[in-house]
Design a protein around this motif. Structure first.
Motif, PDB file in Angstrom:
ATOM      1  N   CYS A  37       6.209 -33.486 -78.716  1.00 22.78           N
ATOM      2  CA  CYS A  37       4.823 -33.803 -78.372  1.00 22.78           C
ATOM      3  C   CYS A  37       4.029 -32.495 -78.440  1.00 22.78           C
ATOM      4  CB  CYS A  37       4.763 -34.381 -76.961  1.00 22.78           C
ATOM      5  SG  CYS A  37       3.084 -34.403 -76.263  1.00 22.78           S
ATOM      6  N   CYS A  53       2.571 -31.594 -74.669  1.00 26.12           N
ATOM      7  CA  CYS A  53       3.379 -31.047 -73.577  1.00 26.12           C
ATOM      8  C   CYS A  53       4.626 -30.308 -74.082  1.00 26.12           C
ATOM      9  CB  CYS A  53       3.782 -32.153 -72.606  1.00 26.12           C
ATOM     10  SG  CYS A  53       4.903 -33.357 -73.326  1.00 26.12           S
ATOM     11  N   CYS A  85       2.877 -40.578 -74.823  1.00 27.37           N
ATOM     12  CA  CYS A  85       3.975 -39.659 -74.519  1.00 27.37           C
ATOM     13  C   CYS A  85       4.492 -40.027 -73.132  1.00 27.37           C
ATOM     14  CB  CYS A  85       3.480 -38.212 -74.523  1.00 27.37           C
ATOM     15  SG  CYS A  85       4.734 -37.042 -73.982  1.00 27.37           S
ATOM     16  N   CYS A 142       3.727 -36.763 -70.761  1.00 24.73           N
ATOM     17  CA  CYS A 142       2.390 -36.285 -70.376  1.00 24.73           C
ATOM     18  C   CYS A 142       1.298 -37.345 -70.558  1.00 24.73           C
ATOM     19  CB  CYS A 142       2.034 -35.031 -71.180  1.00 24.73           C
ATOM     20  SG  CYS A 142       1.731 -35.353 -72.923  1.00 24.73           S
ATOM     21  N   HIS A 172       0.096 -40.483 -79.014  1.00 22.85           N
ATOM     22  CA  HIS A 172       0.698 -39.811 -80.168  1.00 22.85           C
ATOM     23  C   HIS A 172       0.237 -40.417 -81.484  1.00 22.85           C
ATOM     24  CE1 HIS A 172       4.291 -38.101 -77.717  1.00 22.85           C
ATOM     25  NE2 HIS A 172       3.277 -37.257 -77.782  1.00 22.85           N
TER      26      HIS A 172
HETATM   27 ZN   LIG Z   1       3.547 -35.085 -74.125  1.00 18.80          ZN
END
Ligand SMILES: [Zn+2]
Length: 257
Positions: free
Chosen positions: A199, A202, A223, A226, A230
């Motif tokens: 990701c 994060c 995600c 976090c 995406h």
């Molecule tokens: Zn993330």
């Protein structure tokens, strides 16, 4: 990639610009506040010193009048002494004159001390006045610069707002609401690509399954670490090129027809 997400990505770029702009504005406002605080501080010190100088002058006047009183008293005692005839009365008056004269010496030395303090105070006052003057002069230019830059920022901000309003008109409402909530919490990009199965928000590694779902681009994927949304970057690049190609073809058609 989901078509609705593209619009949000464009919006996000505007929002990032706006966030950065507001950060700069905040910093500039802090600078402005610092300049004003410094000036205020100097002004307060100046007022304090001015008050102190006045107080010393007042004390000196009082002490001077004390000395005059004591001098009068001594004169009176001396006149009285020249009139007395008895030795013991004369001696008693002598003692009183000596005592009163000590009072005079004390009062005069008090004046000397006060004058010294007054002079020191006046010196500080003068340097405060000078430093306030130069600070005011210097800060004026700086302040104007900062004000100017804040104004520029405000204009840029309004332009961004107009573009954003325009862009958000035909954005997917539900998605926009989710995006805005995320943005509000993170104050950072919240629609992010997966990079090297990680990701990019994060930086936590994702599962191949997760990546696959995102790559398909059929639904919104968050995600799990976090909560960012995406998307698959390769697809975006390919689609953008494709779009560009379509436009070019269309343009060519327009010219030839
Ligand atoms: Zn993330």
């Amino acid at each position: 990639m989901m078509q609705s997400l593209k619009k949000i990505l464009q919006l996000q770029e505007l929002d990032m610009k706006m966030l950065r702009l507001m950060e700069v504005k905040e910093k500039r406002q802090e600078e402005l506040a610092d300049i004003r605080a410094l000036r205020k501080e100097l002004q307060e010190q100046l007022f304090k010193k001015q008050h102190e100088v006045l107080e010393f002058k007042k004390s000196i006047r009082l002490a001077e009048s004390d000395v005059r009183d004591v001098q009068e008293k001594i004169k009176g005692l001396e006149a009285k002494q020249s009139a007395v005839k008895k030795v013991d009365e004369f001696n008693a008056l002598s003692q009183e004159i000596t005592r009163t004269d000590r009072e005079r010496v004390n009062a005069e030395s008090k004046i000397g001390d006060l004058i010294e303090q007054l002079q020191a105070s006046e010196e500080v006052l003068q340097s405060l006045e000078e430093s306030l003057e130069s600070t005011t002069e210097n800060s004026k230019i700086l302040e104007e610069e900062i004000q100017q830059s804040i104004q520029t920022i405000n204009v840029e901000g309004r332009d961004l707002e107009v573009s954003r309003n325009e862009l958000s008109k035909d954005a997917d409402e539900e998605l926009l609401a989710i995006y805005e909530r995320l943005l509000h919490n993170k104050r950072d990009r919240v629609v992010v690509p997966i990079e090297n199965r990680t990701c990019s928000g994060c930086h936590i590694v994702l599962t191949p399954q997760h990546e696959n779902v995102v790559r398909k681009g059929e639904r919104l994927v968050f995600c799990e670490h976090c909560s960012r949304i995406h998307y698959w970057q390769e697809a975006q690049v390919a689609e953008a090129t494709e779009e560009e190609g379509t436009k070019r073809r269309r343009r060519r058609q327009v010219t030839t027809s």
